[in-house]
Scaffold this motif. Structure first.
Motif, short mmCIF file in Angstrom:
data_model
loop_
_atom_site.label_atom_id
_atom_site.label_comp_id
_atom_site.label_asym_id
_atom_site.label_seq_id
_atom_site.Cartn_x
_atom_site.Cartn_y
_atom_site.Cartn_z
N ILE A 1 4.10 -2.83 -10.49
CA ILE A 1 2.74 -2.69 -9.97
C ILE A 1 2.74 -2.62 -8.45
CG2 ILE A 1 0.52 -3.88 -9.74
CD1 ILE A 1 1.02 -4.96 -12.60
N PHE A 2 3.48 -3.52 -7.81
CA PHE A 2 3.36 -3.65 -6.36
C PHE A 2 4.31 -2.76 -5.56
CE2 PHE A 2 1.76 -7.85 -7.82
CZ PHE A 2 0.45 -7.64 -7.43
N PHE A 3 5.54 -2.57 -6.02
CA PHE A 3 6.49 -1.73 -5.28
C PHE A 3 7.49 -1.18 -6.30
CE2 PHE A 3 9.98 -0.94 -2.24
CZ PHE A 3 9.28 -0.20 -1.31
N TRP B 1 4.60 -5.45 -0.71
CA TRP B 1 3.24 -4.95 -0.90
C TRP B 1 2.29 -5.66 0.06
CZ3 TRP B 1 -1.13 -7.63 -2.57
CH2 TRP B 1 -2.26 -6.83 -2.78
N ALA B 2 2.44 -6.96 0.23
CA ALA B 2 1.56 -7.71 1.14
C ALA B 2 1.75 -7.25 2.58
CB ALA B 2 1.82 -9.20 1.01
N ILE B 3 3.00 -7.07 2.99
CA ILE B 3 3.28 -6.63 4.36
C ILE B 3 2.73 -5.23 4.60
CG2 ILE B 3 5.14 -5.94 5.92
CD1 ILE B 3 6.76 -8.31 4.74
N LEU B 4 2.96 -4.32 3.66
CA LEU B 4 2.46 -2.95 3.83
C LEU B 4 0.94 -2.90 3.79
CD1 LEU B 4 5.06 -0.98 1.70
CD2 LEU B 4 4.86 -1.04 4.20
N SER B 5 0.31 -3.75 2.99
CA SER B 5 -1.15 -3.78 2.94
C SER B 5 -1.73 -4.27 4.25
CB SER B 5 -1.63 -4.69 1.80
OG SER B 5 -1.25 -4.16 0.57
N ALA C 1 -0.25 -4.12 7.19
CA ALA C 1 0.01 -3.08 8.19
C ALA C 1 -0.98 -1.94 8.05
CB ALA C 1 1.43 -2.57 8.04
N PHE C 2 -1.32 -1.56 6.83
CA PHE C 2 -2.29 -0.49 6.60
C PHE C 2 -3.66 -0.90 7.13
CE2 PHE C 2 -5.61 1.38 3.92
CZ PHE C 2 -5.39 2.72 4.18
N ILE C 3 -4.08 -2.11 6.89
CA ILE C 3 -5.39 -2.57 7.36
C ILE C 3 -5.42 -2.62 8.88
CG2 ILE C 3 -6.93 -4.59 7.43
CD1 ILE C 3 -6.10 -5.09 4.49
N VAL C 4 -4.36 -3.11 9.50
CA VAL C 4 -4.31 -3.17 10.97
C VAL C 4 -4.36 -1.77 11.55
CG1 VAL C 4 -2.79 -3.74 12.92
CG2 VAL C 4 -3.17 -5.41 11.09
N LEU C 5 -3.60 -0.84 11.01
CA LEU C 5 -3.62 0.54 11.52
C LEU C 5 -4.97 1.21 11.28
CD1 LEU C 5 -0.06 1.76 10.51
CD2 LEU C 5 -0.91 1.22 12.80
N TYR C 6 -5.59 0.92 10.17
CA TYR C 6 -6.91 1.49 9.88
C TYR C 6 -7.95 0.97 10.86
CZ TYR C 6 -10.82 3.11 7.03
OH TYR C 6 -11.95 3.74 6.59
N VAL C 7 -7.93 -0.32 11.15
CA VAL C 7 -8.87 -0.90 12.12
C VAL C 7 -8.60 -0.33 13.51
CG1 VAL C 7 -9.52 -3.06 13.27
CG2 VAL C 7 -9.33 -2.98 10.78
N ALA C 8 -7.35 -0.17 13.89
CA ALA C 8 -7.01 0.39 15.20
C ALA C 8 -7.48 1.83 15.30
CB ALA C 8 -5.51 0.29 15.43
N MET C 9 -7.34 2.59 14.22
CA MET C 9 -7.79 3.98 14.23
C MET C 9 -9.31 4.06 14.37
SD MET C 9 -7.11 6.96 11.40
CE MET C 9 -8.20 6.22 10.20
N ILE C 10 -10.03 3.23 13.65
CA ILE C 10 -11.50 3.22 13.75
C ILE C 10 -11.92 2.80 15.15
CG2 ILE C 10 -13.59 2.08 12.88
CD1 ILE C 10 -12.43 4.10 10.94
N ALA C 11 -11.24 1.80 15.73
CA ALA C 11 -11.58 1.36 17.09
C ALA C 11 -11.32 2.48 18.09
CB ALA C 11 -10.76 0.12 17.45
N GLU C 12 -10.24 3.22 17.91
CA GLU C 12 -9.94 4.35 18.82
C GLU C 12 -10.99 5.45 18.69
OE1 GLU C 12 -8.31 6.69 21.63
OE2 GLU C 12 -7.73 4.64 21.18
#
Length: 118
Positions: free
Chosen positions: A44-46, A90-94, A96-107
């Protein structure tokens, strides 16, 4: 006397099978868990780790029954470890995805506020 019996063949009573001997006292520890649940978690996770997790999980019973208890425990431990590693990845990649998504929205928001329409 029955018609098919001759007087020279005596009637034999029904015989039960001899009792089974008790199990060997050598086997004192229970069989380790196959940790198939952790293999499913890996799926399920990886999923790339799931192949190895299922392979190790499926070896546990055969190794135990063949008498190789140390290898059976090792296979069970490896299946569990691979499941935990997949959950951790899975937790680390999730995160990282949330941090990159927030950074993209902020940019996007910061670049949209600097654009002038006049």
């Amino acid at each position: 006397m029955y018609p098919s019996q001759s007087p020279s063949t005596p009637h034999r009573p029904f015989m039960m099978a001899p009792p089974m001997p008790p199990m060997s006292p050598r086997v004192t520890a229970p069989m380790p868990a196959t940790n198939a649940g952790w293999a499913v978690a890996a799926m399920i996770f990886f999923w790339p780790l799931a192949f190895a997790a299922f392979a190790h999980s499926s070896k546990v019973t055969g190794l135990w029954l063949s008498g190789d208890h140390a290898a059976a425990q090792d296979a069970a431990d490896r299946a569990k470890r691979l499941g935990k590693i997949s959950l951790l990845l899975w937790a680390i990649l999730s995160v990282a995805f949330i941090v990159l998504y927030v950074a993209m929205i902020a940019e996007i928001i910061s670049s949209a506020s600097s654009v002038s329409y006049y």
